[in-house]
Design an enzyme around this catalytic site. Structure first.
Site, PDB file in Angstrom:
ATOM      1  N   CYS A  13      -0.980  -3.005   4.783  1.00  0.00           N
ATOM      2  CA  CYS A  13      -1.375  -4.899   3.768  1.00  0.00           C
ATOM      3  C   CYS A  13      -0.618  -5.722   4.509  1.00  0.00           C
ATOM      4  O   CYS A  13      -0.674  -5.925   6.081  1.00  0.00           O
ATOM      5  CB  CYS A  13      -0.906  -4.434   3.016  1.00  0.00           C
ATOM      6  SG  CYS A  13      -2.620  -5.386   1.719  1.00  0.00           S
ATOM      7  N   HIS A  70      -3.897   1.433   1.244  1.00  0.00           N
ATOM      8  CA  HIS A  70      -2.153   1.870   0.561  1.00  0.00           C
ATOM      9  C   HIS A  70      -2.202   3.455   0.424  1.00  0.00           C
ATOM     10  O   HIS A  70      -3.911   4.075   0.046  1.00  0.00           O
ATOM     11  CB  HIS A  70      -2.602   0.538  -0.725  1.00  0.00           C
ATOM     12  CG  HIS A  70      -1.749  -0.708  -0.606  1.00  0.00           C
ATOM     13  ND1 HIS A  70      -0.574  -0.942  -0.317  1.00  0.00           N
ATOM     14  CD2 HIS A  70      -2.460  -1.347  -0.596  1.00  0.00           C
ATOM     15  CE1 HIS A  70      -0.467  -2.224  -0.387  1.00  0.00           C
ATOM     16  NE2 HIS A  70      -1.653  -2.402  -0.566  1.00  0.00           N
TER      17      HIS A  70
END
Length: 535
Positions: free
Chosen positions: A358, A476
């Protein structure tokens, strides 16, 4: 044994509730609440967790695309429930020392500075009450968690998470102190002294947490505090070493770490895969690292300066709530140049892997643009290891995602992964060749991870053997997948000439049971049940 509620209750009334409050932050409230959830669920009760307002950078995305704090996700697992944004109706994600993104019922409502949020608080309180009544309606008992300390008298006028919430829920309060820090008895007595008479009446019992040694030595002090406050001690919970459960926040993740070393194998242990994680000031979703730190053949090191770098086999750039400011930190500490040099060596054929998740993916790219000022504003240069450009947009992508990690990530085969996306960034690659080297062969940016619809979730630069040596992804939780994690680690071990090592399955269930067993042995559970009106 199934426990029935004692006495009749009107259908419209709220169920009995226990709130875990602390004398300070990081007293262990979240894990104690999880343990109590597990213990009550074991007794056949329908139990759910609740925290009115959470300030944390570790968040989670529910199946319906809502965002909530990780602590309540863990507590939901302890109850045997799916995560539900009603369990954490207000989430604050700090972006600076004075401002946060405000998330209500799973959806962002804006970035607010302290004064703006105080003006918004009445609306947040309405959402909190609606969420609690809706969630509690189907439960036999509720376990609530406070925040910080109920005795922070400068904040009490705007409180929606401690005593005000306890009063609304009709909750009995267990007041917890961290005895490992010292000053626990003074903290308990001082907290009681600063509470109002009505608030003191709501406190049902004290708990000392994180104790090391013979608990019988505390008896004289416990008796003195009983006499001074009139409140019983419900138990002394021991320090639980190496508890492999997600932390509520990156602050907890970092707390007490030896600089340059974190978990897994002991420092200098032969045969361990050495993985470096830069200690980003705005590090978020540190839970992405939990499965790796539970592996017996892994040494996970948090480094804060270039002098701590050592000779890692892999480097992981985790998520960030302010990637531009964290890039400045990397430059100032000398870590940026270490990361660039490590990435270049990997692409030139040396063993190793550099990966970003991310915000880490965004930092590995060429640039990050923030035209709306969501973090820092303007355009900042990235580390320049991936020919990617990121633009932060108003809309936030929140979703659960199943994907496939391509074979170039492990050198074996494509493997399934699952997790969640939680980002404002839209990342696009440069179409041209990023670098060309006659010795290593032509290198181009490649898609290394795609979702079920074929949408790119990750990109990487490969070496001459088509192995992704520098890569990043928006997914994630990908290392929670045992098959993918083990394949990546086996590849790193083989490249580094390390012998095979045992591989661990990543599961919260056994650790939650270990936590619950320890807390049950330490607490006077009959007294707790009696206080709640449960027989």
């Amino acid at each position: 044994m199934t426990v029935k509620m004692a006495g009749a209750r009107r259908a419209e009334s709220l169920p009995p509730a226990l709130m875990v409050q602390g004398t300070c932050s990081n007293a262990g409230k979240s894990l104690l609440a999880a343990a109590l959830c597990r213990l009550l669920a074991r007794r056949g009760l329908r139990v759910a967790p609740f925290k009115a307002q959470n300030m944390a950078l570790n968040s989670f995305v529910t199946s319906d695309g809502g965002e909530m704090g990780r602590a309540q996700v863990l507590q939901a697992a302890a109850c045997g429930l799916a995560p539900d944004t009603r369990m954490n109706p207000v989430l604050l994600k700090p972006t600076s020392n004075t401002g946060s993104q405000v998330i209500v019922m799973g959806a962002p409502v804006g970035h607010m500075r302290v004064g703006e949020y105080l003006r918004y608080k009445p609306e947040a309180w309405k959402a909190v009450r609606r969420a609690y009544r809706s969630l509690a309606a189907g439960m036999d008992v509720m376990v609530l968690e406070g925040a910080g300390s109920p005795a922070e008298i400068n904040l009490k006028a705007h409180d929606i998470v401690n005593m005000r919430m306890a009063r609304y829920a009709g909750a009995h309060v267990a007041l917890v102190a961290d005895i490992d820090r010292g000053g626990a008895f003074a903290a308990l007595a001082g907290t009681m002294a600063l509470l109002t008479r009505a608030e003191r009446a709501r406190v049902a019992g004290f708990i000392l947490n994180k104790f090391r040694g013979d608990a019988s030595l505390l008896d004289p002090a416990l008796e003195v505090l009983r006499r001074r406050t009139g409140k019983p001690f419900w138990g002394v919970v021991p320090m639980l070493e190496n508890l492999r459960l997600p932390e509520e926040d990156s602050v907890s993740f970092k707390d007490g770490l030896t600089p340059g070393l974190y978990a897994g194998a002991a420092s200098g242990a032969a045969g361990a895969v050495d993985i470096v994680v830069p200690d980003l000031p705005h590090l978020s979703n540190a839970t992405d690292l939990d499965a790796l730190r539970c592996e017996p053949g892994v040494r996970l090191r948090v480094v804060r300066h270039a002098d701590q770098w050592g000779a890692p086999h892999a480097v992981l750039l985790p998520g960030s709530r302010n990637a531009v400011d964290d890039l400045r930190f990397l430059e100032c500490t000398g870590l940026a140049e270490r990361i660039r040099a490590f990435g270049r060596r990997c692409l030139e054929g040396e063993p190793g892997m550099l990966a970003g998740i991310c915000g880490g993916l965004q930092m590995l790219g060429a640039s990050i643009a923030d035209p709306l000022g969501l973090e820092e504003g303007g355009v900042a240069a990235g580390l320049g290891l991936l020919p990617l450009h990121t633009r932060l947009l108003a809309n936030k992508r929140l979703c659960r995602t199943t994907a496939q990690g391509h074979a170039c990530l492990t050198g074996t085969e494509a493997l399934p992964v699952a997790g969640y996306e939680i980002h404002h960034g839209e990342t696009t690659p440069e179409p041209e060749i990023f670098s060309s080297d006659a010795a290593a062969g032509e290198r181009r940016l490649r898609v290394v991870m795609t979702d079920a619809a074929g949408r790119a979730l990750g990109w990487g630069m490969c070496d001459a053997r088509a192995r992704a040596r520098v890569w990043g992804t928006y997914l994630h939780g990908l290392f929670d997948e045992d098959g993918f994690r083990h394949a990546v680690l086996r590849s790193l071990r083989q490249d580094a000439g390390l012998p095979p090592a045992p591989e661990a399955a990543f599961s919260l269930g056994p650790e939650l049971d270990r936590l619950a067993d320890a807390v049950e042995a330490a607490l006077d559970m009959p007294a707790v049940l009696q206080q709640l009106g449960l027989a």
